[in-house]
Enzyme design. Sequence first.
Site, PDB file in Angstrom:
ATOM      1  N   LYS A 159       7.600  68.405  45.812  1.00 25.02           N
ATOM      2  CA  LYS A 159       6.544  67.778  45.652  1.00 25.02           C
ATOM      3  C   LYS A 159       6.880  66.359  46.465  1.00 25.02           C
ATOM      4  O   LYS A 159       5.721  65.729  46.867  1.00 25.02           O
ATOM      5  CB  LYS A 159       5.355  68.444  44.770  1.00 25.02           C
ATOM      6  CG  LYS A 159       5.192  69.791  44.809  1.00 25.02           C
ATOM      7  CD  LYS A 159       4.466  70.131  43.419  1.00 25.02           C
ATOM      8  CE  LYS A 159       3.655  71.341  43.285  1.00 25.02           C
ATOM      9  NZ  LYS A 159       3.245  71.690  42.446  1.00 25.02           N
ATOM     10  N   GLY A 160       7.817  65.473  45.875  1.00 22.52           N
ATOM     11  CA  GLY A 160       7.419  64.968  45.464  1.00 22.52           C
ATOM     12  C   GLY A 160       6.853  63.348  46.499  1.00 22.52           C
ATOM     13  O   GLY A 160       6.750  62.084  46.434  1.00 22.52           O
ATOM     14  N   GLU A 173      12.484  61.239  51.128  1.00 25.77           N
ATOM     15  CA  GLU A 173      12.504  61.795  49.495  1.00 25.77           C
ATOM     16  C   GLU A 173      12.344  61.415  48.533  1.00 25.77           C
ATOM     17  O   GLU A 173      11.566  59.286  49.488  1.00 25.77           O
ATOM     18  CB  GLU A 173      14.640  61.915  49.076  1.00 25.77           C
ATOM     19  CG  GLU A 173      14.769  61.896  47.986  1.00 25.77           C
ATOM     20  CD  GLU A 173      14.662  63.670  47.475  1.00 25.77           C
ATOM     21  OE1 GLU A 173      12.843  63.668  47.400  1.00 25.77           O
ATOM     22  OE2 GLU A 173      14.641  64.764  47.022  1.00 25.77           O
ATOM     23  N   ASP A 174      11.334  61.197  47.622  1.00 23.97           N
ATOM     24  CA  ASP A 174      11.118  60.098  46.466  1.00 23.97           C
ATOM     25  C   ASP A 174      11.719  58.633  46.242  1.00 23.97           C
ATOM     26  O   ASP A 174      11.714  57.916  45.656  1.00 23.97           O
ATOM     27  CB  ASP A 174       9.882  60.908  45.519  1.00 23.97           C
ATOM     28  CG  ASP A 174      10.736  62.087  44.529  1.00 23.97           C
ATOM     29  OD1 ASP A 174      11.918  62.158  44.834  1.00 23.97           O
ATOM     30  OD2 ASP A 174      10.101  62.863  44.151  1.00 23.97           O
ATOM     31  N   ASP A 207      17.990  60.500  42.579  1.00 29.99           N
ATOM     32  CA  ASP A 207      19.140  59.847  41.587  1.00 29.99           C
ATOM     33  C   ASP A 207      20.616  60.096  41.273  1.00 29.99           C
ATOM     34  O   ASP A 207      21.353  59.200  41.445  1.00 29.99           O
ATOM     35  CB  ASP A 207      18.035  61.015  40.633  1.00 29.99           C
ATOM     36  CG  ASP A 207      18.245  60.900  38.692  1.00 29.99           C
ATOM     37  OD1 ASP A 207      19.546  60.263  38.642  1.00 29.99           O
ATOM     38  OD2 ASP A 207      17.520  61.009  38.283  1.00 29.99           O
ATOM     39  N   LYS A 261      17.624  55.023  42.601  1.00 28.23           N
ATOM     40  CA  LYS A 261      17.920  55.310  41.337  1.00 28.23           C
ATOM     41  C   LYS A 261      19.821  54.819  40.775  1.00 28.23           C
ATOM     42  O   LYS A 261      19.857  56.184  41.067  1.00 28.23           O
ATOM     43  CB  LYS A 261      17.671  55.880  39.978  1.00 28.23           C
ATOM     44  CG  LYS A 261      17.563  55.239  38.610  1.00 28.23           C
ATOM     45  CD  LYS A 261      16.789  56.654  37.871  1.00 28.23           C
ATOM     46  CE  LYS A 261      15.470  57.169  37.811  1.00 28.23           C
ATOM     47  NZ  LYS A 261      15.218  58.405  36.825  1.00 28.23           N
ATOM     48  N   PHE A 281      12.334  56.616  33.697  1.00 27.04           N
ATOM     49  CA  PHE A 281      11.705  57.745  33.650  1.00 27.04           C
ATOM     50  C   PHE A 281      10.340  56.641  34.970  1.00 27.04           C
ATOM     51  O   PHE A 281       9.877  56.700  34.062  1.00 27.04           O
ATOM     52  CB  PHE A 281      12.071  58.971  33.114  1.00 27.04           C
ATOM     53  CG  PHE A 281      11.098  60.427  33.849  1.00 27.04           C
ATOM     54  CD1 PHE A 281      12.184  60.646  34.552  1.00 27.04           C
ATOM     55  CD2 PHE A 281      10.116  59.929  33.829  1.00 27.04           C
ATOM     56  CE1 PHE A 281      11.805  62.142  34.937  1.00 27.04           C
ATOM     57  CE2 PHE A 281       8.887  61.170  34.196  1.00 27.04           C
ATOM     58  CZ  PHE A 281      10.272  62.035  34.724  1.00 27.04           C
ATOM     59  N   ASP A 339       6.029  63.041  39.233  1.00 26.64           N
ATOM     60  CA  ASP A 339       5.713  63.677  37.873  1.00 26.64           C
ATOM     61  C   ASP A 339       6.515  63.498  36.699  1.00 26.64           C
ATOM     62  O   ASP A 339       7.360  63.509  36.897  1.00 26.64           O
ATOM     63  CB  ASP A 339       4.765  64.703  38.536  1.00 26.64           C
ATOM     64  CG  ASP A 339       5.838  65.619  38.218  1.00 26.64           C
ATOM     65  OD1 ASP A 339       7.440  65.272  38.695  1.00 26.64           O
ATOM     66  OD2 ASP A 339       5.420  66.523  38.034  1.00 26.64           O
TER      67      ASP A 339
HETATM   68  P1  5GP Z   1      18.870  64.278  42.126  1.00 30.01           P
HETATM   69  O1  5GP Z   1      19.469  65.611  42.692  1.00 30.01           O
HETATM   70  O2  5GP Z   1      19.055  62.888  43.273  1.00 30.01           O
HETATM   71  O3  5GP Z   1      19.731  63.584  40.897  1.00 30.01           O
HETATM   72  O4  5GP Z   1      17.126  64.447  41.500  1.00 30.01           O
HETATM   73  C1  5GP Z   1      16.173  63.737  42.092  1.00 30.01           C
HETATM   74  C2  5GP Z   1      14.901  63.991  42.335  1.00 30.01           C
HETATM   75  O5  5GP Z   1      15.029  64.473  40.611  1.00 30.01           O
HETATM   76  C3  5GP Z   1      14.099  63.433  43.174  1.00 30.01           C
HETATM   77  O6  5GP Z   1      13.650  64.477  44.191  1.00 30.01           O
HETATM   78  C4  5GP Z   1      12.757  63.917  41.747  1.00 30.01           C
HETATM   79  O7  5GP Z   1      12.185  65.050  41.845  1.00 30.01           O
HETATM   80  C5  5GP Z   1      13.724  64.022  40.878  1.00 30.01           C
HETATM   81  N1  5GP Z   1      13.225  62.725  39.162  1.00 30.01           N
HETATM   82  C6  5GP Z   1      14.454  62.168  39.286  1.00 30.01           C
HETATM   83  N2  5GP Z   1      14.644  60.964  39.016  1.00 30.01           N
HETATM   84  C7  5GP Z   1      13.730  61.498  38.320  1.00 30.01           C
HETATM   85  C8  5GP Z   1      12.835  59.544  37.849  1.00 30.01           C
HETATM   86  O8  5GP Z   1      12.685  58.829  37.485  1.00 30.01           O
HETATM   87  N3  5GP Z   1      11.244  60.307  37.288  1.00 30.01           N
HETATM   88  C9  5GP Z   1      10.790  61.746  39.233  1.00 30.01           C
HETATM   89  N4  5GP Z   1       9.057  61.411  38.416  1.00 30.01           N
HETATM   90  N5  5GP Z   1      11.231  62.511  38.925  1.00 30.01           N
HETATM   91  C10 5GP Z   1      12.702  62.427  39.532  1.00 30.01           C
END
Ligand code: 5GP
Length: 183
Positions: A46-47, A102-103, A106, A134, A156, A163
């Site tokens: 949803k992000g 993408e939001d 990470d 990040k 975070f 969210d």
């Molecule tokens: P990745 O596969 O890159 O680790 O995951 C990305 C997803 O993890 C993002 O789309 C988001 O949903 C969640 N996520 C990663 N870091 C954060 C953060 O700092 N805050 C929030 N709310 N969600 C995060």
Amino acid sequence: MSTEFANTNLEVLLSAEEITARIKELGAEISCDYVGKEPILIGVLKGAFVFMSDLARAIDLKVWVEFMAVSSYGKAQKSSGEVRIIKDLDVAVEGKDLIVVEDIVDTGLTLSYLLTNLQSRGANSVKLATLLDKPEPRINKELKIDYCGFQVPNKFVVGFGLDAAERYRNLPFIAVVKNPEIA
Ligand code: 5GP
């Protein structure tokens, strides 16, 4: 009267004005890069819904709008890298130019899976636009971010679609939750 936007447990990292200005720049860049093309924007639910909405309106081209939803398997969500598609695209993307929206990136594992999956469907090109990057926790160091709004520290963050247990998605800015215990 309680207010969500002035919640004292939030520390603003990026203001609404800063975000709006940066998204306009990204939109202009994409408009230049895709002249004569009709890219499909693929928002990751949803992000990404807030960023997607602003980015689409900042791109002065004919664009297509699609959404996907994914979920990680098991409890070791972030590090497993195993991803399940909850909602797939409504259209075939063979020969199309795709921009995954993408939001936040990470570890990069969700995106690695998604980009590989979309490439395997025969897309002409697959690029990545993210509001936030990040970099510190990144596991997939090869992941290329084509359009990035802002780099953020390894904290975070919430707001602008992101969210904490479904809360804060509607904040018009990006913030750090100071004390997650009382969030
Ligand atoms: P990745 O596969 O890159 O680790 O995951 C990305 C997803 O993890 C993002 O789309 C988001 O949903 C969640 N996520 C990663 N870091 C954060 C953060 O700092 N805050 C929030 N709310 N969600 C995060």
